[in-house]
Design a protein around this motif. Structure first.
Motif, PDB file in Angstrom:
ATOM      1  N   TRP A  36       0.907  -1.032   0.014  1.00 44.59           N
ATOM      2  CA  TRP A  36      -0.263   0.057   0.068  1.00 44.59           C
ATOM      3  C   TRP A  36       0.808   1.185   0.008  1.00 44.59           C
ATOM      4  N   TYR A  37       0.532   2.223  -0.737  1.00 42.01           N
ATOM      5  CA  TYR A  37       0.930   3.474  -0.647  1.00 42.01           C
ATOM      6  C   TYR A  37      -0.225   4.513  -0.419  1.00 42.01           C
ATOM      7  N   ARG A  38       0.011   5.675  -0.073  1.00 47.05           N
ATOM      8  CA  ARG A  38      -0.960   6.821   0.062  1.00 47.05           C
ATOM      9  C   ARG A  38      -0.386   8.212  -0.461  1.00 47.05           C
ATOM     10  N   GLN A  39      -1.516   9.003  -0.687  1.00 44.72           N
ATOM     11  CA  GLN A  39      -1.164  10.291  -1.150  1.00 44.72           C
ATOM     12  C   GLN A  39      -2.399  11.274  -0.788  1.00 44.72           C
ATOM     13  N   ALA A  40      -1.756  12.086   0.055  1.00 39.56           N
ATOM     14  CA  ALA A  40      -2.571  13.214   0.436  1.00 39.56           C
ATOM     15  C   ALA A  40      -2.500  14.338  -0.281  1.00 39.56           C
ATOM     16  N   PRO A  41      -3.719  15.144  -0.309  1.00 33.00           N
ATOM     17  CA  PRO A  41      -3.863  16.380  -1.264  1.00 33.00           C
ATOM     18  C   PRO A  41      -2.422  17.245  -1.230  1.00 33.00           C
ATOM     19  N   GLY A  42      -2.106  17.457  -2.453  1.00 32.91           N
ATOM     20  CA  GLY A  42      -0.913  18.358  -2.582  1.00 32.91           C
ATOM     21  C   GLY A  42       0.466  17.521  -2.195  1.00 32.91           C
ATOM     22  N   LYS A  43       0.483  16.509  -1.918  1.00 39.35           N
ATOM     23  CA  LYS A  43       1.719  15.757  -1.351  1.00 39.35           C
ATOM     24  C   LYS A  43       2.029  14.800  -2.432  1.00 39.35           C
ATOM     25  N   GLU A  44       3.251  14.160  -2.317  1.00 40.96           N
ATOM     26  CA  GLU A  44       3.517  13.093  -3.162  1.00 40.96           C
ATOM     27  C   GLU A  44       3.265  11.833  -2.582  1.00 40.96           C
ATOM     28  N   ARG A  45       3.056  11.000  -3.463  1.00 41.35           N
ATOM     29  CA  ARG A  45       2.784   9.411  -3.170  1.00 41.35           C
ATOM     30  C   ARG A  45       3.652   8.955  -2.213  1.00 41.35           C
ATOM     31  N   GLU A  46       3.583   8.179  -0.968  1.00 38.98           N
ATOM     32  CA  GLU A  46       4.422   7.653  -0.062  1.00 38.98           C
ATOM     33  C   GLU A  46       4.037   6.226   0.236  1.00 38.98           C
ATOM     34  N   LEU A  47       5.088   5.295   0.342  1.00 42.69           N
ATOM     35  CA  LEU A  47       4.841   4.072   0.697  1.00 42.69           C
ATOM     36  C   LEU A  47       4.179   4.015   2.198  1.00 42.69           C
ATOM     37  N   VAL A  48       3.317   3.213   2.300  1.00 41.47           N
ATOM     38  CA  VAL A  48       2.950   2.800   3.925  1.00 41.47           C
ATOM     39  C   VAL A  48       3.386   1.710   4.233  1.00 41.47           C
ATOM     40  N   ALA A  49       3.175   0.464   3.498  1.00 45.56           N
ATOM     41  CA  ALA A  49       3.612  -0.762   4.064  1.00 45.56           C
ATOM     42  C   ALA A  49       3.650  -1.809   2.827  1.00 45.56           C
ATOM     43  N   VAL A  50       4.591  -2.748   2.662  1.00 47.63           N
ATOM     44  CA  VAL A  50       4.783  -3.471   1.547  1.00 47.63           C
ATOM     45  C   VAL A  50       5.013  -4.931   2.261  1.00 47.63           C
ATOM     46  N   ALA A  51       4.864  -5.927   1.342  1.00 47.97           N
ATOM     47  CA  ALA A  51       5.150  -7.572   1.986  1.00 47.97           C
ATOM     48  C   ALA A  51       5.370  -8.435   0.822  1.00 47.97           C
ATOM     49  N   THR A  52       6.554  -8.764   0.907  1.00 41.33           N
ATOM     50  CA  THR A  52       6.842  -9.942  -0.228  1.00 41.33           C
ATOM     51  C   THR A  52       6.015 -11.156   0.263  1.00 41.33           C
ATOM     52  N   SER A  53       6.129 -11.921  -0.889  1.00 42.81           N
ATOM     53  CA  SER A  53       5.276 -13.296  -0.939  1.00 42.81           C
ATOM     54  C   SER A  53       5.822 -14.191   0.286  1.00 42.81           C
ATOM     55  N   ALA A  54       6.965 -13.806   0.605  1.00 40.48           N
ATOM     56  CA  ALA A  54       7.425 -14.962   1.890  1.00 40.48           C
ATOM     57  C   ALA A  54       7.148 -13.760   3.253  1.00 40.48           C
ATOM     58  N   ASP A  55       6.343 -12.851   3.066  1.00 37.42           N
ATOM     59  CA  ASP A  55       6.036 -12.020   4.387  1.00 37.42           C
ATOM     60  C   ASP A  55       7.209 -11.480   5.068  1.00 37.42           C
ATOM     61  N   SER A  56       8.016 -10.864   4.092  1.00 39.62           N
ATOM     62  CA  SER A  56       9.118  -9.978   4.630  1.00 39.62           C
ATOM     63  C   SER A  56       8.314  -8.591   4.474  1.00 39.62           C
TER      64      SER A  56
END
Length: 118
Positions: A36-56
Motif C-alpha cells: 500500500w501507498y498513500r497520497q494526501a492532497p498536494g503531497k507526493e505518493r508515499e509508501l505505507v507498507a509492503v510485503a513480499t510473498s514470503a511475508d517480509s
C-alpha cells in the motif's frame, strides 16, 4: 489485464480502525511484492507498507506499530489493518503489486479514500 480491486476505505474518528483489502485478478498467478501507498492532497505518493510473498514486511516509520500488512497468496489478496488512526493518515490509499520485483511488472489500484476526523 491485471486489475487490483480495493475496498475498505471510509470515514472514521481519530483513534478508530479500518481494514483495507486489495484482490488482484488477471493473468498473473502470483506477486513477489504487494502493499500500500498513500497520497494526501498536494503531497507526493508515499509508501505505507509492503510485503513480499514470503511475508517480509516493510513499514513507513510513521505507521509502524499502528498498521499491520498481511497477505493471502492463494487469493492474491493483501490487507492493511489500520489501528489508532490519526487525522494525518487521511489520504487516498493505493494498492500496489509487483509480479517479479524490480519495478518491471508493477500494477496500481484505483485508490480508496481514508478520512480520519478529529
Amino acid at each position: 489485464q491485471v486489475h487490483l480491486e480495493e475496498s475498505g476505505g471510509g470515514l472514521v474518528q481519530a483513534g478508530g480502525s479500518l481494514r483495507l483489502s486489495c484482490a488482484a485478478s488477471g493473468g498473473i498467478s502470483s506477486y513477489y511484492l504487494m502493499g500500500w501507498y498513500r497520497q494526501a492532497p498536494g503531497k507526493e505518493r508515499e509508501l505505507v507498507a509492503v510485503a513480499t510473498s514470503a511475508d517480509s514486511m516493510t513499514y513507513a516509520p510513521n505507521v509502524k506499530g499502528r498498521f499491520t500488512i498481511s497477505r493471502d497468496n492463494a487469493k492474491k489478496t493483501v490487507y492493511l489493518q489500520m489501528n489508532r488512526l490519526k487525522p494525518e493518515d487521511t489520504a487516498v490509499y493505493y494498492c500496489y503489486a509487483d509480479a517479479i520485483g524490480g519495478g518491471l511488472d508493477e500494477y496500481w489500484g484505483q485508490g480508496t479514500q481514508v478520512s480520519v476526523s478529529s
